[in-house]
Design a protein around this motif. Sequence first.
Motif, mmCIF file in Angstrom:
data_model
loop_
_atom_site.group_PDB
_atom_site.id
_atom_site.type_symbol
_atom_site.label_atom_id
_atom_site.label_comp_id
_atom_site.label_asym_id
_atom_site.label_seq_id
_atom_site.Cartn_x
_atom_site.Cartn_y
_atom_site.Cartn_z
ATOM 1 N N ALA A 125 22.922 -0.230 -0.062
ATOM 2 C CA ALA A 125 23.415 -0.751 -1.551
ATOM 3 C C ALA A 125 24.258 -1.931 -1.091
ATOM 4 O O ALA A 125 25.043 -1.898 -0.239
ATOM 5 N N SER A 175 23.461 3.264 -7.072
ATOM 6 C CA SER A 175 23.541 2.241 -6.073
ATOM 7 C C SER A 175 22.630 1.103 -6.131
ATOM 8 O O SER A 175 21.371 1.445 -6.437
ATOM 9 N N TYR A 176 22.907 0.184 -6.091
ATOM 10 C CA TYR A 176 22.030 -1.152 -6.510
ATOM 11 C C TYR A 176 21.747 -2.028 -5.250
ATOM 12 O O TYR A 176 22.782 -2.023 -4.369
ATOM 13 N N GLN A 177 20.664 -2.356 -4.833
ATOM 14 C CA GLN A 177 20.356 -3.693 -4.104
ATOM 15 C C GLN A 177 19.819 -4.742 -4.754
ATOM 16 O O GLN A 177 18.733 -4.628 -5.270
ATOM 17 N N GLU A 180 17.898 -4.056 -8.536
ATOM 18 C CA GLU A 180 17.237 -2.759 -8.223
ATOM 19 C C GLU A 180 17.909 -1.824 -7.819
ATOM 20 O O GLU A 180 18.834 -1.892 -6.872
ATOM 21 N N VAL A 182 18.412 1.763 -6.251
ATOM 22 C CA VAL A 182 17.963 2.261 -4.986
ATOM 23 C C VAL A 182 18.082 3.937 -5.166
ATOM 24 O O VAL A 182 17.651 4.454 -4.541
ATOM 25 N N LEU A 183 19.301 4.125 -5.878
ATOM 26 C CA LEU A 183 19.641 5.728 -5.806
ATOM 27 C C LEU A 183 20.518 6.089 -6.986
ATOM 28 O O LEU A 183 21.461 5.091 -7.223
#
Length: 225
Positions: A125, A175-177, A180, A182-183
């Motif tokens: 992230a 959690s972001y990337q 998006e 991601v978790l």
Amino acid sequence: MMSSLPPTTPAATGQSPATSANSATKPAALASDFETFLKMLTAQARYQDPLEPIDSSEYAAQLAQFSMVEQQVQTNDTLAALVSQMTTSNMAAMAGWVGMEARSVSAMQFDGSPISISPNPAAVADRAALVVTNSEGVEIQRLPIPVSAEPIQWAGVDEDGAPLASGLYRFSIESYQGDEMVLSEPAETYGRITEAQAHESGIVLILEGGQAVPASSVTALRQAG
């Protein structure tokens, strides 16, 4: 000259009257059942058809079957006693936890004091957010947090700095990337232990806000601040 010994009492043997009574009752019940079983076999032999006598092997098989049942009952009683001893031992160990703070995934009671949260954002992230929901599951706050596993303090105030209402709150970490997510997973929080209870499923810890947390789900302990 031999001196007479006092009769043995449950207290002298280290057993309570209830324990002695229980241990004496179960063998007596088994002996009674076995005697009844033998009487039934005797009656069966006495009134059998002389032209078609019962095979002696059937008697042996029935006796063996009853013996197996008797042994199973005694084994179950022994296992129950062992489980009881283990539960008592675990309760004694858990008594030392009372007054400490336990880390677990649980709703936390907010009473105006900050709540310590242990985030665990995804390693990939580049940004993370703390999502706060109330006891009804309604999201009431979303705050950016560092992408780190270091504990953070939730102050429990709104955008204007006013304290939020007292009550139970749950926390999760998103959690972001880039754009998006991601978790998304529940965040662990620290709560003060006020009581340890023994249940059939195991030891349950009661936190300061009344939340019940299985001891097996506690991932860390620390002295209360």
